[in-house]
Scaffold this active site. Structure first.
Site, short mmCIF file in Angstrom:
data_model
loop_
_atom_site.label_atom_id
_atom_site.label_comp_id
_atom_site.label_asym_id
_atom_site.label_seq_id
_atom_site.Cartn_x
_atom_site.Cartn_y
_atom_site.Cartn_z
N ASP A 1 0.57 -1.20 -0.04
CA ASP A 1 0.06 0.04 0.08
C ASP A 1 1.03 1.36 0.17
OD1 ASP A 1 0.74 0.13 2.78
OD2 ASP A 1 -1.06 -0.12 3.47
N SER A 2 2.10 1.13 0.00
CA SER A 2 3.17 2.22 -0.13
C SER A 2 2.77 2.71 -1.78
CB SER A 2 4.52 1.57 -0.19
OG SER A 2 4.80 0.41 -0.90
N ASP B 1 -0.55 -5.89 -0.27
CA ASP B 1 -1.20 -5.60 1.04
C ASP B 1 -2.69 -5.19 1.08
OD1 ASP B 1 0.94 -5.19 2.59
OD2 ASP B 1 1.35 -3.24 1.97
N LYS C 1 -0.98 -9.63 2.85
CA LYS C 1 0.00 -9.00 3.97
C LYS C 1 -0.97 -7.96 4.80
CE LYS C 1 3.52 -6.04 3.70
NZ LYS C 1 2.77 -5.01 4.46
N GLU D 1 -1.27 -5.76 8.49
CA GLU D 1 -0.37 -5.18 9.81
C GLU D 1 -1.36 -5.47 11.16
OE1 GLU D 1 0.94 -1.32 7.08
OE2 GLU D 1 -0.03 -0.92 9.09
N GLU E 1 9.49 -4.24 10.36
CA GLU E 1 9.82 -2.84 10.06
C GLU E 1 10.18 -1.89 11.14
OE1 GLU E 1 8.25 0.75 7.23
OE2 GLU E 1 6.98 -0.78 7.35
#
Length: 275
Positions: free
Chosen positions: A44-45, A83, A113, A115, A182
């Protein structure tokens, strides 16, 4: 060789380092795949480096599906991990499974993925139970950037470090096949890596992790809004691109481009009949 969750686990057991890089389009994915990267992360970057947002919060499911499907078409051997964007899984277990399913069906992901630690373990369990591989993400989780008060190294206090260890063990038990760490101090990341059976993928977490991931625009010097400490520039592609763009602009202005070798021909007698 096709990379899968099984080959990731085998690499961990053999002590072989895993490589992951981001991509958001077909052409870049094709280049990464041909280079031999183990995994391509459709992060999602893309909100930052592709869409120009200040953070990842505005990224939608439609964004991830659109870019993910393009990457999947370019990746033959790399494991494509997509993501789950902000609020696509936090709201409920049901939403998490439905949206993970969309990333698989419409985005052609090989895994998703998300978080978070213990608080998202019910979602991880349910997604895995649905037959969808999950990569967890701990430490600096960009979707929680406002809660953190900025981009900060995580796990530096005893309590925070213990929480990270507990979260790592929890996501492993919930069924995650790997976990991204991270902005975590190296010694803490080393400890987590040694205590998990699943691979750890570091980004700003030191060389002791089982693998590494970087945003490709960062490592190629193509994104200069912000460069984290953990980024190594492997090439200055951004400067090379600007040089090429400037040369193109100059040659178009001077008439040097297009030259004769770039033009298509037609017989003179055909042209003469047009007058």
């Amino acid at each position: 060789m096709k990379n899968t969750v099984l080959t990731f686990q085998q690499a961990k057991e053999k002590g072989e380092k895993l490589t992951m890089l981001t991509a958001y389009d077909y052409s870049t994915a094709r280049l990464l795949d041909e280079a031999g990267v183990n995994s391509i992360l459709v992060g999602d970057s893309l909100g930052n480096v592709m869409l120009g947002y200040d953070d990842t919060i505005p990224v939608t499911m439609e964004d991830m599906i659109h870019h993910g499907a393009a990457v999947a078409r370019g990746a033959e051997n790399a494991l494509v991990v997509i993501d789950m964007p902000f609020m696509s899984y936090q709201t409920s277990v049901y939403d998490a499974v439905v949206n993970a399913g969309r990333l698989m069906k419409e985005g052609h992901a090989g895994a998703v993925k998300l978080e978070g630690g213990q608080e998202v373990c019910p979602q991880i369990q349910a997604i895995v139970a649905a037959g969808i591989p999950v990569c967890a993400h701990l430490g600096l989780t960009p979707q929680s950037i406002h809660a953190f008060g900025g981009y900060r190294v995580q796990g530096k206090t005893e309590a925070a470090a213990k929480k990270l260890i507990e979260d790592a063990k929890a996501v492993e038990e919930a069924g995650a096949f790997a976990v991204v760490l991270e902005c975590v101090p190296k010694k803490l990341a080393d400890l987590i890596t040694k205590n998990l059976q699943i691979p750890t993928i570091g980004i700003g977490a030191g060389a002791g992790c089982d693998g590494q991931v970087l945003v490709y625009q960062d490592m190629l010097g193509m994104f200069s809004d912000f460069t984290p400490k953990f980024v190594k520039r492997y090439a200055e592609i951004g400067e090379a691109m600007k040089k090429a763009f400037r040369e193109y602009i100059e040659e178009v202005g001077s008439g040097a481009f297009p030259a004769a070798e770039h033009e298509y021909k037609i017989e003179d007698d055909v042209i003469e009949k047009l007058y």
